[in-house]
Design a protein around this motif. Structure first.
Motif, PDB file in Angstrom:
ATOM      1  N   PHE A  28       0.833  -1.203   0.000  1.00  0.00           N
ATOM      2  CA  PHE A  28       0.000   0.000   0.000  1.00  0.00           C
ATOM      3  C   PHE A  28       0.869   1.255   0.000  1.00  0.00           C
ATOM      4  O   PHE A  28       0.535   2.257  -0.630  1.00  0.00           O
ATOM      5  N   LEU A  33      -3.670   1.890  -2.648  1.00  0.00           N
ATOM      6  CA  LEU A  33      -4.635   0.950  -2.089  1.00  0.00           C
ATOM      7  C   LEU A  33      -5.367   0.123  -3.140  1.00  0.00           C
ATOM      8  O   LEU A  33      -6.211  -0.704  -2.790  1.00  0.00           O
ATOM      9  N   LYS A  58     -11.213  -5.622   1.507  1.00  0.00           N
ATOM     10  CA  LYS A  58     -10.022  -4.769   1.485  1.00  0.00           C
ATOM     11  C   LYS A  58     -10.088  -3.746   2.611  1.00  0.00           C
ATOM     12  O   LYS A  58      -9.067  -3.404   3.217  1.00  0.00           O
ATOM     13  N   GLU A  59     -11.286  -3.254   2.896  1.00  0.00           N
ATOM     14  CA  GLU A  59     -11.453  -2.307   3.992  1.00  0.00           C
ATOM     15  C   GLU A  59     -10.894  -2.865   5.290  1.00  0.00           C
ATOM     16  O   GLU A  59     -10.150  -2.184   6.011  1.00  0.00           O
ATOM     17  N   VAL A  62      -7.024  -2.919   5.136  1.00  0.00           N
ATOM     18  CA  VAL A  62      -6.430  -1.581   5.237  1.00  0.00           C
ATOM     19  C   VAL A  62      -6.507  -1.073   6.676  1.00  0.00           C
ATOM     20  O   VAL A  62      -5.533  -0.537   7.222  1.00  0.00           O
ATOM     21  N   GLY A 106       1.211   4.975   2.174  1.00  0.00           N
ATOM     22  CA  GLY A 106      -0.096   4.337   2.126  1.00  0.00           C
ATOM     23  C   GLY A 106      -1.020   4.843   3.211  1.00  0.00           C
ATOM     24  O   GLY A 106      -2.241   4.892   3.034  1.00  0.00           O
ATOM     25  N   ALA A 110      -4.988   6.031   3.210  1.00  0.00           N
ATOM     26  CA  ALA A 110      -5.924   5.375   4.121  1.00  0.00           C
ATOM     27  C   ALA A 110      -6.595   6.394   5.036  1.00  0.00           C
ATOM     28  O   ALA A 110      -7.803   6.318   5.298  1.00  0.00           O
ATOM     29  N   THR A 113      -9.395   8.231   3.252  1.00  0.00           N
ATOM     30  CA  THR A 113     -10.371   7.384   2.575  1.00  0.00           C
ATOM     31  C   THR A 113     -11.568   7.125   3.477  1.00  0.00           C
ATOM     32  O   THR A 113     -11.411   6.945   4.685  1.00  0.00           O
TER      33      THR A 113
END
Length: 208
Positions: A28, A33, A58-59, A62, A106, A110, A113
């Motif tokens: 990431f 992402l 994926k959430e 992350v 990354g 994140a 997001t």
């Protein structure tokens, strides 16, 4: 009846989870992402089923990958807000956040997001932003921070820091610290400050 206690992971399952998280953080940070979960599983040396068993979305991956960084981010803002000198606290927050974000690119994505289901992640971010807003207000009232500063200005700084490229991490950190110093000078109130253009609202990046 009481709910059964969660069973601890076996050592091999724990090793798989740690390896997946380590690979995810590295991927990431380097590639953003959008890397597919199956590719992360391949690089971690586990099967897709193993990854999906631990991180079904994926959430969830992350959020787990950057939980430590999010906690550190919240602690940085809390410590700055606790400083009796609001301008010193504000400067320290900007410096340390730039340092944190340039070390882990990354995390910047994140942090910005939107994860509707990640309650803890979202709540920690909102607490940090609320505390930072209060610190900025105190610094403005003390006459140290320019009056037209808005939180989106700091978001712009973090986005810019995310774009720093250097041959080494040490070089990137040094560049981020210089950039933070330049930004802080731009935020400082002065008698002949030039008004900024209108602020732009920066919405969170929707998760895919």
């Amino acid at each position: 009846m009481t709910a059964p206690l969660p069973q601890p992971l076996r050592s091999d399952a724990r090793d798989n989870r740690d390896r997946i998280l380590a690979v995810a953080r590295a991927v990431f940070a380097a590639e953003g992402l959008d890397v597919p979960l199956r590719e992360i599983a391949r690089r971690a040396g586990v099967g897709p089923a193993t990854l999906y068993r631990r991180f079904p979305t994926k959430e969830s991956l992350v959020v787990a990958a950057f939980a430590e960084q999010m906690g550190t981010c919240g602690a940085i803002v809390a410590e700055g807000a606790a400083d009796p000198d609001p301008w010193r606290g504000f400067r320290t927050v900007v410096e340390r956040l730039c340092d944190l974000h340039v070390r882990d690119r990354g995390f910047t994505v994140a942090f910005l997001t939107a994860y509707p289901g990640a309650i803890d992640f979202t709540a920690t971010r909102e607490r940090a932003l609320t505390a930072l807003g209060g610190l900025a207000r105190r610094a403005r009232e003390a006459g140290a921070l320019r009056r037209d500063f808005v939180l989106e200005d700091l978001v712009l700084v973090l986005m810019a820091v995310n774009g720093i490229r250097a041959p080494s991490e040490a070089g990137a950190v040094a560049a981020a610290r210089r950039f933070a110093a330049l930004a802080i000078e731009g935020f400082r109130a002065s008698g002949d400050v030039t008004p900024l253009p209108p602020a732009v609202r920066l919405p969170l990046i929707p998760v895919r």
